[in-house]
Write a protein that holds these residues in place. Structure first.
Motif, short mmCIF file in Angstrom:
data_model
loop_
_atom_site.label_atom_id
_atom_site.label_comp_id
_atom_site.label_asym_id
_atom_site.label_seq_id
_atom_site.Cartn_x
_atom_site.Cartn_y
_atom_site.Cartn_z
N LEU A 150 0.35 62.43 23.00
CA LEU A 150 -0.71 63.89 23.64
C LEU A 150 0.42 64.01 24.75
N ILE A 151 -0.34 65.75 24.24
CA ILE A 151 0.35 66.54 25.07
C ILE A 151 -0.54 67.09 26.28
N VAL A 152 -0.62 66.30 27.32
CA VAL A 152 -1.53 67.59 28.13
C VAL A 152 -1.14 68.58 29.72
N ASP A 153 -1.92 70.08 29.05
CA ASP A 153 -1.80 71.02 29.49
C ASP A 153 -2.34 70.97 30.69
N GLY A 154 -2.66 72.31 31.37
CA GLY A 154 -3.37 72.78 32.12
C GLY A 154 -4.92 73.30 32.13
N ALA A 155 -5.37 74.38 32.97
CA ALA A 155 -6.89 74.52 32.46
C ALA A 155 -7.16 75.06 31.23
N GLU A 156 -5.99 75.42 30.54
CA GLU A 156 -6.26 76.41 29.19
C GLU A 156 -4.62 76.36 28.17
N PRO A 157 -5.21 75.36 27.76
CA PRO A 157 -3.29 75.47 26.67
C PRO A 157 -3.52 76.72 26.04
N GLN A 158 -1.95 76.97 25.87
CA GLN A 158 -1.32 78.12 24.90
C GLN A 158 -2.54 77.07 23.94
N ALA A 159 -3.31 79.52 23.28
CA ALA A 159 -4.11 79.04 22.14
C ALA A 159 -3.08 78.80 20.95
N GLU A 160 -1.52 79.87 20.69
CA GLU A 160 -1.40 78.65 19.72
C GLU A 160 0.07 78.18 19.70
N PHE A 161 -0.30 77.32 20.50
CA PHE A 161 0.43 75.82 20.26
C PHE A 161 -0.35 74.61 20.00
N ARG A 162 -1.46 75.22 20.41
CA ARG A 162 -3.23 74.09 19.88
C ARG A 162 -3.33 74.07 18.40
N LEU A 163 -3.01 75.41 18.13
CA LEU A 163 -2.66 76.07 16.66
C LEU A 163 -1.91 75.55 15.90
N ALA A 164 -0.27 75.11 16.29
CA ALA A 164 -0.17 74.90 15.97
C ALA A 164 0.25 73.33 15.91
N ALA A 165 0.08 72.94 16.81
CA ALA A 165 -0.51 70.67 17.08
C ALA A 165 -1.36 71.05 15.51
N ARG A 166 -2.53 71.23 16.31
CA ARG A 166 -3.74 70.65 14.97
C ARG A 166 -3.55 70.11 13.27
N ALA A 167 -2.47 70.71 13.20
CA ALA A 167 -2.23 70.00 11.94
C ALA A 167 -1.15 68.84 11.37
N LEU A 168 -0.92 68.34 13.32
CA LEU A 168 0.11 67.72 13.32
C LEU A 168 -0.43 65.80 13.52
N ARG A 169 -0.66 65.30 12.34
CA ARG A 169 -1.17 64.23 12.33
C ARG A 169 -1.73 63.39 13.75
N ASP A 170 -0.11 62.97 13.92
CA ASP A 170 -0.19 61.97 15.16
C ASP A 170 0.50 62.91 17.07
N VAL A 171 -0.35 64.24 16.64
CA VAL A 171 0.13 64.64 17.86
C VAL A 171 -1.39 65.02 18.33
N ASP A 172 -1.74 64.97 19.76
CA ASP A 172 -3.19 65.29 20.42
C ASP A 172 -2.87 66.59 21.36
N VAL A 173 -3.66 67.32 21.41
CA VAL A 173 -3.55 67.96 22.49
C VAL A 173 -4.77 68.67 23.48
N LEU A 174 -4.62 68.27 24.77
CA LEU A 174 -6.05 68.51 25.39
C LEU A 174 -5.88 69.69 26.98
N PRO A 175 -6.61 69.65 27.65
CA PRO A 175 -6.35 70.69 28.24
C PRO A 175 -6.82 69.77 29.87
N ILE A 176 -6.62 69.77 30.95
CA ILE A 176 -6.32 68.27 31.79
C ILE A 176 -7.42 68.08 31.77
N GLN A 177 -8.46 68.86 31.93
CA GLN A 177 -9.96 67.73 32.00
C GLN A 177 -10.53 67.40 31.23
#
Length: 205
Positions: A150-177
């Motif tokens: 699980l990767i937690v970034d600041g208030a607004e994670p980089q859009a490109e990073f979220r696009l790259a990670a969304r196809a990875l089954r066991d990888v989650d990306v969340l904003p700090i909220q």
């Protein structure tokens, strides 16, 4: 507590001091269980429903005479004991949510963070920045030894990073909220950026 900060490429990027009141608590399974149960109950749809005998379209005419048949007395085909009849005490549409004090929820988050820190399952990244290529990001995470994460970034994670990670089954990306106990515990490793660490310390100070 001090942890080494890494870049996504695996290079060292200094160290960061983590507050003991957030990352240094002794984990308590009972508090974590209460918070996870509260989370899962709150998100449950509760749309399960079966038809009762009053909602079944069946005749109300008495099927046979009351006495003399040698069988039980019946008067309605919608009764639960008959095929096609209504369900007795079946589920109804309702909310499964229940209350949990804010202090318990906050303590549960601190305990979840502390449990990852104590088991060396906490990684601090300088920043989560990547080109929008899943293959590239997968390679970088594999080089860091991160697979179920699980990767937690600041208030607004980089859009490109979220696009790259969304196809990875066991990888989650969340904003700090969106950081929560259930998502922290369901992944093997928790990755926080420096921005996320600062936001957590600001939140709990």
């Amino acid at each position: 507590m001090e942890l080494e900060v890494k870049t996504l490429d695996g290079a060292p990027a200094g160290t960061v001091a983590l507050a003991d009141e957030i990352f240094g608590l002794e984990p308590r399974a009972d508090i974590l269980q209460r918070v996870v149960r509260w989370q899962l109950a709150k998100r449950q749809a509760g749309t399960h429903k079966t038809l009762t005998r009053t909602e079944i379209s069946k005749t109300g005419k008495k099927m046979y005479r009351q006495k003399g048949t040698g069988g039980a007395r019946h008067g309605n085909k919608a009764a639960p004991q008959f095929r096609g009849g209504g369900k007795a005490f079946g589920p109804v549409v309702r909310s499964h949510a229940h209350d949990l004090p804010k202090k318990v929820r906050a303590l549960g988050l601190k305990l979840a963070l502390s449990s990852k820190a104590q088991t060396s399952s906490l990684v601090i990244l300088d920043q989560a920045v990547s080109e929008p290529k899943t293959k590239v990001l997968a390679g970088k995470l594999a080089a860091l030894g991160l697979s179920n994460v699980l990767i937690v970034d600041g208030a607004e994670p980089q859009a490109e990073f979220r696009l790259a990670a969304r196809a990875l089954r066991d990888v989650d990306v969340l904003p700090i909220q969106g950081i929560n106990v259930y998502d922290i515990l369901r992944r093997d490793t928790l990755v926080l950026t420096k921005a996320a660490v600062s936001a957590l310390e600001e939140r709990f100070k």
